[in-house]
Motif scaffolding. Structure first.
Motif, PDB file in Angstrom:
ATOM      1  N   ILE A   1       0.754  -1.206   0.093  1.00 59.42           N
ATOM      2  CA  ILE A   1       0.115   0.043  -0.171  1.00 59.42           C
ATOM      3  C   ILE A   1       0.742   1.151  -0.150  1.00 59.42           C
ATOM      4  N   GLY A   2       0.443   2.559  -0.576  1.00 65.24           N
ATOM      5  CA  GLY A   2       1.126   3.731  -0.405  1.00 65.24           C
ATOM      6  C   GLY A   2       1.110   4.264  -1.648  1.00 65.24           C
ATOM      7  N   THR A   3       1.135   3.835  -2.823  1.00 63.66           N
ATOM      8  CA  THR A   3       1.422   4.338  -3.991  1.00 63.66           C
ATOM      9  C   THR A   3       0.279   5.282  -4.234  1.00 63.66           C
ATOM     10  N   ASN A   4      -0.962   4.777  -4.129  1.00 58.24           N
ATOM     11  CA  ASN A   4      -2.338   5.676  -4.378  1.00 58.24           C
ATOM     12  C   ASN A   4      -2.365   6.880  -3.723  1.00 58.24           C
ATOM     13  N   ASP A   5      -1.573   6.998  -2.683  1.00 59.59           N
ATOM     14  CA  ASP A   5      -1.705   8.077  -1.623  1.00 59.59           C
ATOM     15  C   ASP A   5      -0.899   9.273  -2.408  1.00 59.59           C
ATOM     16  N   PHE A   6       0.136   9.169  -3.215  1.00 67.14           N
ATOM     17  CA  PHE A   6       0.666  10.033  -3.971  1.00 67.14           C
ATOM     18  C   PHE A   6       0.179  10.371  -5.300  1.00 67.14           C
ATOM     19  N   LEU A   7      -0.313   9.377  -6.182  1.00 62.76           N
ATOM     20  CA  LEU A   7      -0.810   9.499  -7.530  1.00 62.76           C
ATOM     21  C   LEU A   7      -2.327   9.843  -7.441  1.00 62.76           C
ATOM     22  N   GLU A   8      -3.027   9.268  -6.621  1.00 66.66           N
ATOM     23  CA  GLU A   8      -4.782   9.827  -6.512  1.00 66.66           C
ATOM     24  C   GLU A   8      -4.973  10.554  -5.631  1.00 66.66           C
ATOM     25  N   ASN A   9      -3.910  11.026  -4.882  1.00 67.91           N
ATOM     26  CA  ASN A   9      -4.478  11.904  -3.750  1.00 67.91           C
ATOM     27  C   ASN A   9      -3.401  13.366  -3.638  1.00 67.91           C
ATOM     28  N   TYR A  10      -2.480  13.236  -3.163  1.00 68.22           N
ATOM     29  CA  TYR A  10      -1.330  14.252  -2.942  1.00 68.22           C
ATOM     30  C   TYR A  10      -1.112  14.959  -4.274  1.00 68.22           C
ATOM     31  N   TYR A  11      -0.645  14.301  -5.403  1.00 69.40           N
ATOM     32  CA  TYR A  11      -0.375  14.979  -6.691  1.00 69.40           C
ATOM     33  C   TYR A  11      -1.578  15.413  -7.557  1.00 69.40           C
ATOM     34  N   LEU A  12      -2.753  15.005  -7.313  1.00 69.41           N
ATOM     35  CA  LEU A  12      -3.972  15.415  -7.960  1.00 69.41           C
ATOM     36  C   LEU A  12      -4.356  16.561  -7.351  1.00 69.41           C
ATOM     37  N   LEU A  13      -3.959  17.242  -6.128  1.00 69.46           N
ATOM     38  CA  LEU A  13      -4.399  18.480  -5.535  1.00 69.46           C
ATOM     39  C   LEU A  13      -3.511  19.532  -6.030  1.00 69.46           C
ATOM     40  N   PRO A  14      -3.987  20.745  -6.237  1.00 70.87           N
ATOM     41  CA  PRO A  14      -3.533  21.890  -6.688  1.00 70.87           C
ATOM     42  C   PRO A  14      -2.196  22.135  -5.521  1.00 70.87           C
ATOM     43  N   ARG A  15      -1.136  22.599  -5.703  1.00 76.46           N
ATOM     44  CA  ARG A  15      -0.126  22.860  -4.854  1.00 76.46           C
ATOM     45  C   ARG A  15      -0.759  23.850  -3.734  1.00 76.46           C
ATOM     46  N   LYS A  16      -1.505  24.845  -3.972  1.00 76.39           N
ATOM     47  CA  LYS A  16      -1.826  25.667  -2.762  1.00 76.39           C
ATOM     48  C   LYS A  16      -2.874  24.866  -2.020  1.00 76.39           C
ATOM     49  N   LEU A  17      -3.579  23.750  -2.388  1.00 80.26           N
ATOM     50  CA  LEU A  17      -4.350  23.007  -1.607  1.00 80.26           C
ATOM     51  C   LEU A  17      -3.850  21.881  -0.695  1.00 80.26           C
ATOM     52  N   ARG A  18      -2.526  21.649  -0.907  1.00 78.15           N
ATOM     53  CA  ARG A  18      -1.837  20.585  -0.289  1.00 78.15           C
ATOM     54  C   ARG A  18      -1.775  21.217   1.079  1.00 78.15           C
ATOM     55  N   LYS A  19      -1.959  20.177   2.112  1.00 77.84           N
ATOM     56  CA  LYS A  19      -1.912  20.512   3.545  1.00 77.84           C
ATOM     57  C   LYS A  19      -0.567  20.211   4.221  1.00 77.84           C
ATOM     58  N   TYR A  20       0.255  19.486   3.341  1.00 78.40           N
ATOM     59  CA  TYR A  20       1.529  18.812   3.624  1.00 78.40           C
ATOM     60  C   TYR A  20       2.803  19.202   2.699  1.00 78.40           C
ATOM     61  N   SER A  21       3.966  19.525   2.977  1.00 83.82           N
ATOM     62  CA  SER A  21       4.903  19.381   1.990  1.00 83.82           C
ATOM     63  C   SER A  21       5.152  17.874   1.637  1.00 83.82           C
ATOM     64  N   VAL A  22       5.742  17.475   0.690  1.00 83.11           N
ATOM     65  CA  VAL A  22       6.026  16.103   0.286  1.00 83.11           C
ATOM     66  C   VAL A  22       6.754  15.443   1.547  1.00 83.11           C
ATOM     67  N   ASN A  23       7.752  15.885   2.294  1.00 80.58           N
ATOM     68  CA  ASN A  23       8.399  15.279   3.251  1.00 80.58           C
ATOM     69  C   ASN A  23       7.568  15.216   4.442  1.00 80.58           C
ATOM     70  N   GLU A  24       6.525  16.206   4.798  1.00 79.75           N
ATOM     71  CA  GLU A  24       5.443  16.316   5.636  1.00 79.75           C
ATOM     72  C   GLU A  24       4.613  14.986   5.554  1.00 79.75           C
ATOM     73  N   TYR A  25       3.965  14.752   4.268  1.00 77.97           N
ATOM     74  CA  TYR A  25       2.881  13.871   3.922  1.00 77.97           C
ATOM     75  C   TYR A  25       3.766  12.591   4.043  1.00 77.97           C
ATOM     76  N   GLN A  26       5.140  12.308   3.410  1.00 79.13           N
ATOM     77  CA  GLN A  26       5.650  10.883   3.842  1.00 79.13           C
ATOM     78  C   GLN A  26       5.625  10.639   5.317  1.00 79.13           C
ATOM     79  N   ASN A  27       5.854  11.794   6.121  1.00 77.51           N
ATOM     80  CA  ASN A  27       5.923  11.323   7.711  1.00 77.51           C
ATOM     81  C   ASN A  27       4.610  10.965   8.137  1.00 77.51           C
ATOM     82  N   PHE A  28       3.471  11.877   7.701  1.00 75.63           N
ATOM     83  CA  PHE A  28       2.132  11.545   8.065  1.00 75.63           C
ATOM     84  C   PHE A  28       1.777  10.028   7.529  1.00 75.63           C
ATOM     85  N   LEU A  29       2.259   9.492   6.223  1.00 79.64           N
ATOM     86  CA  LEU A  29       1.716   8.345   5.913  1.00 79.64           C
ATOM     87  C   LEU A  29       2.490   7.102   6.853  1.00 79.64           C
ATOM     88  N   ILE A  30       3.753   7.527   6.947  1.00 83.73           N
ATOM     89  CA  ILE A  30       4.635   6.558   7.915  1.00 83.73           C
ATOM     90  C   ILE A  30       4.044   6.360   9.332  1.00 83.73           C
TER      91      ILE A  30
END
Length: 275
Positions: free
Chosen positions: A165-194
């Protein structure tokens, strides 16, 4: 890519079995959590557009029928199950064609399109990870009723748990959001998922799971879908995505090491390098 996924899982299973004392090496069941890489047909039974119950899916399956597996034939858990001397295909928990007798030696709770983040499963209305765990709890109750407390507990503790599990979090969620609507940076989102991944492992550990294999993220910037739809990159692999997958795997490797030290009796093996 599917062949690489199978190889990764086979390596995971081998790593895990090497760590198990010879007297306990017999695996009585294979229990599967995750997304489309390991879903054997659960999405067929829920209200979602993300299904694979049509051709050409399944064309190389035993009877040439699409089963809900996102593959031309069997998927990684099926091969691992057969390799462990169990059945040659792991049934989906929601498939009405199977019952608890079938599930006693292997069962799949995975749902294609899901992720660690609940918001990911909402994108295509698939099962969130917490729902997979709820079905696993229900399975335990049914298993104890069918086999008795002692035998069921033995299967639960000695089973091999596969998690992909995990790929969809980036491809179907994180990267589909406009940058201004992303709650986390990439690093922060990785940590959130971990953090969610660690909580999941701890939750099923408390329910009796002891032997787990966790598949790291593949270099998803090279997935055909991404290379086809991301026209800006000219059909080349998207290196930015591959770096995200690599960094996530590095963090997950550290977390798995910590969990193995902190949770008494647990064995979590993982392949966190691209294959």
């Amino acid at each position: 890519m599917q062949r690489n996924r199978v190889l990764a899982f086979l390596l995971l299973a081998a790593q895990l079995l090497v760590q198990i004392p010879e007297s306990c090496a017999k695996v009585p069941a294979l229990i599967v959590f995750g997304d489309s890489t390991v879903d054997s047909g659960n999405n067929n039974q829920i209200s979602t557009v993300l299904k694979s119950n049509f051709q050409p899916y399944g064309r190389d399956y035993f009877d040439g029928k699409a089963t809900g597996r996102f593959s031309n034939g069997r998927i990684a858990p099926d091969f691992i199950s057969e390799g462990l001397g169990l059945k040659n295909a792991v049934p989906a928990y929601l498939d009405p064609a199977y019952n608890i007798a079938d599930f006693a030696t292997g069962v799949c709770f995975a749902s294609a399109g899901t992720g660690l983040d609940n918001a990911t499963s909402a994108v295509l209305s698939v099962m969130p990870l917490w729902k997979e765990v709820e079905y696993y709890k229900e399975y335990q109750t049914r298993l104890r009723s069918y086999l008795g407390e002692e035998k069921a507990n033995e299967i639960i503790s000695e089973a091999l748990y596969l998690i992909s599990i995990g790929t969809n979090d980036f491809l179907e969620n994180y990267y589909l959001l406009p940058r201004k609507l992303r709650k986390y940076s990439v690093n922060e989102y990785q940590n959130f998922l971990i953090g969610i991944a660690a909580d999941f492992v701890t939750d099923i550990y408390k329910l009796g799971a002891r032997k787990m294999s966790w598949s790291g993220l593949s270099p998803f910037g090279c997935l055909p879908l991404e290379r086809t739809t991301q026209l800006f990159y000219g059909s080349k692999c998207i290196e930015e995505y591959n770096i995200v997958a690599r960094d996530f795997n590095t963090k997950m490797e550290v977390k798995v090491y910590q969990l193995n030290r902190e949770l008494d009796g647990i064995i979590v093996a993982g392949v966190f390098k691209s294959v």
